[in-house]
Design a protein around this motif. Sequence first.
Motif, PDB file in Angstrom:
ATOM      1  N   TYR A  89       0.816  -1.207   0.000  1.00 26.95           N
ATOM      2  CA  TYR A  89       0.000   0.000   0.000  1.00 26.95           C
ATOM      3  C   TYR A  89       0.854   1.263   0.000  1.00 26.95           C
ATOM      4  CZ  TYR A  89      -4.131  -2.829   0.752  1.00 26.95           C
ATOM      5  OH  TYR A  89      -5.137  -3.749   0.612  1.00 26.95           O
ATOM      6  N   GLU A 137      -0.832  -6.000   2.080  1.00 25.60           N
ATOM      7  CA  GLU A 137      -1.849  -7.042   2.032  1.00 25.60           C
ATOM      8  C   GLU A 137      -1.068  -8.360   1.962  1.00 25.60           C
ATOM      9  OE1 GLU A 137      -6.039  -7.752   2.041  1.00 25.60           O
ATOM     10  OE2 GLU A 137      -4.900  -5.923   2.289  1.00 25.60           O
ATOM     11  N   THR A 193      -4.645  -6.933   5.796  1.00 21.25           N
ATOM     12  CA  THR A 193      -3.805  -5.744   5.724  1.00 21.25           C
ATOM     13  C   THR A 193      -2.979  -5.722   7.002  1.00 21.25           C
ATOM     14  OG1 THR A 193      -5.483  -4.597   4.441  1.00 21.25           O
ATOM     15  CG2 THR A 193      -3.802  -3.235   5.502  1.00 21.25           C
TER      16      THR A 193
END
Length: 61
Positions: free
Chosen positions: A28, A34, A49
């Motif tokens: 991210y 993830e 996450t």
Amino acid sequence: MKELDVVRLKEDFKSIPAGTKGTIVLEYDGHCYEVEFVDDDSNTIGVLTTPSEILELAKAE
């Protein structure tokens, strides 16, 4: 760490115990990934996450 790296949890996270391995499937922002976590038989046990500070690169076996 980058996408497709194999990582290990340094501490328990949600319902997944420390030491569990997983593969980064999406980065991210360099602070969260993830990760697809798997059991000893390579069955997926969760896709979460996960903050980078509780992950470490897994050593090749």
